[in-house]
Each structure stands twice: as C-alpha cells, then as structure tokens.
Design an enzyme around this catalytic site. Sequence first.
Site, PDB file in Angstrom:
ATOM      1  N   ARG A 110       0.805  -1.217   0.000  1.00 57.25           N
ATOM      2  CA  ARG A 110       0.000   0.000   0.000  1.00 57.25           C
ATOM      3  C   ARG A 110       0.843   1.274   0.000  1.00 57.25           C
ATOM      4  O   ARG A 110       0.367   2.327  -0.403  1.00 57.25           O
ATOM      5  CB  ARG A 110      -0.935  -0.012   1.217  1.00 57.25           C
ATOM      6  CG  ARG A 110      -2.068  -1.014   1.080  1.00 57.25           C
ATOM      7  CD  ARG A 110      -2.915  -1.103   2.319  1.00 57.25           C
ATOM      8  NE  ARG A 110      -2.208  -1.749   3.419  1.00 57.25           N
ATOM      9  CZ  ARG A 110      -2.785  -2.075   4.580  1.00 57.25           C
ATOM     10  NH1 ARG A 110      -4.051  -1.795   4.778  1.00 57.25           N
ATOM     11  NH2 ARG A 110      -2.084  -2.671   5.525  1.00 57.25           N
TER      12      ARG A 110
ATOM     13  N   LYS B  72      11.981 -27.432   5.686  1.00 58.33           N
ATOM     14  CA  LYS B  72      13.265 -27.554   6.364  1.00 58.33           C
ATOM     15  C   LYS B  72      13.934 -28.868   5.960  1.00 58.33           C
ATOM     16  O   LYS B  72      13.281 -29.913   5.909  1.00 58.33           O
ATOM     17  CB  LYS B  72      13.075 -27.512   7.883  1.00 58.33           C
ATOM     18  CG  LYS B  72      12.632 -26.161   8.431  1.00 58.33           C
ATOM     19  CD  LYS B  72      12.436 -26.241   9.931  1.00 58.33           C
ATOM     20  CE  LYS B  72      11.983 -24.907  10.505  1.00 58.33           C
ATOM     21  NZ  LYS B  72      13.060 -23.908  10.500  1.00 58.33           N
TER      22      LYS B  72
ATOM     23  N   HIS C 164       2.204 -26.785  12.095  1.00 55.89           N
ATOM     24  CA  HIS C 164       3.533 -27.360  12.260  1.00 55.89           C
ATOM     25  C   HIS C 164       3.516 -28.662  13.055  1.00 55.89           C
ATOM     26  O   HIS C 164       4.092 -29.671  12.636  1.00 55.89           O
ATOM     27  CB  HIS C 164       4.458 -26.374  12.979  1.00 55.89           C
ATOM     28  CG  HIS C 164       4.592 -25.053  12.293  1.00 55.89           C
ATOM     29  ND1 HIS C 164       4.496 -24.894  10.921  1.00 55.89           N
ATOM     30  CD2 HIS C 164       4.843 -23.811  12.789  1.00 55.89           C
ATOM     31  CE1 HIS C 164       4.667 -23.628  10.618  1.00 55.89           C
ATOM     32  NE2 HIS C 164       4.882 -22.954  11.723  1.00 55.89           N
TER      33      HIS C 164
ATOM     34  N   LYS D 141      15.570 -22.027  22.002  1.00 57.94           N
ATOM     35  CA  LYS D 141      14.905 -22.371  20.741  1.00 57.94           C
ATOM     36  C   LYS D 141      15.353 -23.770  20.332  1.00 57.94           C
ATOM     37  O   LYS D 141      16.555 -24.040  20.204  1.00 57.94           O
ATOM     38  CB  LYS D 141      15.259 -21.363  19.650  1.00 57.94           C
ATOM     39  CG  LYS D 141      14.540 -21.604  18.325  1.00 57.94           C
ATOM     40  CD  LYS D 141      14.839 -20.482  17.340  1.00 57.94           C
ATOM     41  CE  LYS D 141      14.175 -20.729  15.986  1.00 57.94           C
ATOM     42  NZ  LYS D 141      12.707 -20.748  16.086  1.00 57.94           N
TER      43      LYS D 141
END
EC number: 1.1.1.49
Length: 519
Positions: free
Chosen positions: A79, A217, A275, A380
């Site tokens: 935009r 992945k 996932h 993680k």
Amino acid sequence: MEFSGENIDRYIDTVIKGQTSDLRIPPEACLVEGSLEPCTIVIFGATGDLTMRKLAPALYNLYLTGALPDSVIIVGAARSEMSHVQFRERIRDAVAGMDLSNWDRFAASLYYQPVQFESPDSFAQLSAVLHGLEKGRNPKGNKIFYLAIPPSFYASTAELLGTTGLSLERESGNGWVRIVVEKPFGRDLKTAVDLNRTLHKHFEEHQIFRIDHYLAKETVQNVLMFRFANAIFEPLWNRMFIDHMRITAAESLGVENRAQYYEESGVLRDMFQNHMLQLVSLVAMEPPSRMEADYIRDEKCKVFRSLRLLSPVDSTRQVVLGQYTAGTVDGKPVPGYRDEPGVNPNSRTPTFAMMKVFVDNWRWQGVPFYLTSGKRLAKKMTEIVIHFKKVPHSMFRGILGEGISSNLLTLGIYPDERIHLTFQTKNPGAKVCLRSVRMEFDYRQDYTGPVLDAYEKAIMDCIQGDHMLFWRQDGVELCWSFLDPLLEACGDCFDKGPELLFYEAGTWGPGADDAWRAD
C-alpha cells in the site's frame, strides 16, 4: 567432472557394480532438477516483516546459487507509495549481511507497484504493469502471486486477481499462474472452508500453494528419507516396539511485533494446527507407494483422519495451556506476555501448550504422542524423540536392579540438526555397570555444497509446480476438525476446558509432563 545426463547414467552403472571411488554426485546436482522456467514473482506485502526477514534473503540467495531463472522478474506490491529505486534500497538493506558482489545484477530484476488490496482499479494497473515488464523477459507470462499479507486480505486479493484476469492460465494467453498462501489457513474449520471456497472461485487446486515453511526444512524432509530409505528402522516403527513419541517446538522469543496476530491465534492456532500436526504425520504415516506429492499427502491425511478427537473431559486431562510471565532469557530480563506492547493486560491467550495425542489405527493404537510448543522457553529447539520400549525381560535385574534406560532415537530439527541413537553398553572394568552411549549423524557432515533454507526450497518448488511440501485442502480441514473441539472447550480459558497456567519466561513451561508419565 561435468555432471551431464550421460555420466549420471554412468554413475548409476558404477553404483550397481560397486565402483564409486572416483565418482561423487556434486552438491549442485541436488540443488535443482533441470532449469527453471522464466517467471514473474509478485509479492503482496512487499514492505512487511515476512518479506524483509525471509523472502528477500531467500530470493537473493537463490540468485547467488544460480537457482533462479535468469529472466526472473520480482515485483513488490504494497500500500505504500514508493519508487523502484526506493524498493531496491529496502531490499538491499534486508540482505546487507550477504555477498553483495552480484547485487546490481539482481537489483535490475526488482520493481515496485503500489496496490490497494480492495481496489479493482489498483489491480487493473498492476495487470498493465506486469504485462509491460514481461515483454521479452517472460514471454509465456508465468506468474507467482505470494500473499505475504495479513490473513484478512487473502480473500479480497484472490478475488481481485480473478476479476482482473490475472489468475487465468494458458488458455487465456498466460503461462502457468500460482498463488502462495501463508498460514494461518483460517481460524477454525468454518473459516478455512470459506477461504478455500473464495480461492477456488478463480484458482484451480493445482494453482494453490498453501505454504508451511516447517515442511521445507531439510531436517524435516529427511524424516521421510530416514524412515523409508533405510531397512533397519521401519520394522520397529510401530506399537510393538515404540512406547511413546515426543515432539517439541520451543521458542525463546516472545511475540515480538506480532502481538495483534498472536492475541487472535494463540499457540494452538499458531503452531499446533499446522507445524505440530505435520510433524506427527511424518513420523506416523504409512509408506507411500511413490515419492510424489499426492501419494505422500494421501498418507498424511490418513493420519489426520485417525487422530482421536478430544472430548471435553480429555481436553482437561490431556492438554496443558500456559502463558509466560516476566523472567530471564539468555541472561536478560524479559517482560511477561501481558506486558508486551499490543497485548491486552488481562489476556487469556495461551503462549504454551502440551498435548497428549493418539493415532487410532493398527500401527499406533495405544501409543501416545506428546506435543509441546511455546514461547519464551529456555531455548529455541525443535526435535522429535522416539522412546522405544524397555527390554521385555531384564536378565540383569539381580545385578543392576530395574533401572535400565530404554533406547532413544532423536531426530534433531533445529538448531541441533542431528540424528542420534542411544543404547546401552558395559562400562570397562570387572564390575557389571551399564552406561548410555550415542551414535550420531550430523546433517552437514561431509557436505560442502550450497544449503537452501526453508523459504528458498519452498519458492523453488512453487516455480517447479511441486506440491509435495505444501498443504492440500483436505489436510487443512482434517486438522481443524481435530482442533476445533479443543478451541471450543477452551474458549477464553476461564470456566471450561484446560486451566490456563503461568510459567516464568526462560523456563520449560508449567511442567505437567511428570503427571502424564504416570498415566
């Protein structure tokens, strides 16, 4: 050596004869199969976070590795008012840490067109711009429309692509046309069906690519290779030998700048509907008869159909929901979820979930799959751990007691991209003592060629028209059918369904794991 079709045949011959000492498939031969057709890639939401963090680096790296078609045209559409030069400068900033020696050549393929996502005139102007750009560089008119925009604009964008004729394929003078839709594919079963109905008004199913970057992945793709290209594990891959499986997708980050989206989705919609259930399907599916998209997606859908639905009682016993409070991650203090910018101070949105899932079929009857995902956890990490059953009879009981650990097979997805198997051996010495040891394989071991990240692989597959790593609509609907009763039972996590527990950021969550183990 040149790796032409002729010496690929020669390579196969030498493998059959066992003479491979002087021949190895070069890494580049596995990067892409054949040359990719010229195409135009239009990215809606070209100034957004997804484009700058993922898509721009992916496209530029594909260019550096020679995987993109030479005559590719990349058009940013958003935009904001912006010139081609300004857009190129933004993309250059997004890839600043990469090799910029070929930047000028790549930048020549970048263009920008302002677009209002609900304006027919705006899409008509886009159509005219694309037609002008494609002359000479993309004569067939092959196009990819990538929707890197908020889900609320999916329907209107697909509708206007159709009404302006941009969705039409060869019979109307265009080449192939494909649309890439980012998750979430709806908020529940009804909205997923409605979105699909809108997409199918102007796009055929073969044109629609529902992207889940987890599937692209390398380590996730390797789950299939590990299971079905080796004869030693599949005979053990069933309820007779496996006690349970654990699938974990932990994140150390909070909601960052996605608070508005996350408040509406929570961890169940954000991670479990897509996932986590996809990872379940990979470890639970039956062997497909062919390595082709629909054969594999057929087997995945059989798993989704076999998921045992959670009753209201099950949802309180088999699901744990949590939300992070203030804590410490990587030695730094971080705020609680309710203190994040853009989050309701009284929010009941879960940022953590543990779920005990059963697949009701012959192979997996009675085997629990423990799924865990959450934000602001200790680190993680994504992994799949297969816990084999203990030995049926221990002849060491009189010496060692009952404490012989079961064998574990760990498929590391990220960041530990390894496969390792633990088993028992004897410690050296006169006394009988057992110890657990590991056999390990590193995915990067003995490989020095180019590595594609998930978005690079997904973009290449889309250009090639390969749906293997993308969702099919029946899979989307089956997963929502499984999750909808839980979402309904949970509501806002006040008076019904699982209680919302709180956990300190930087820990592993509320920790109901030990209670489940006693089941």
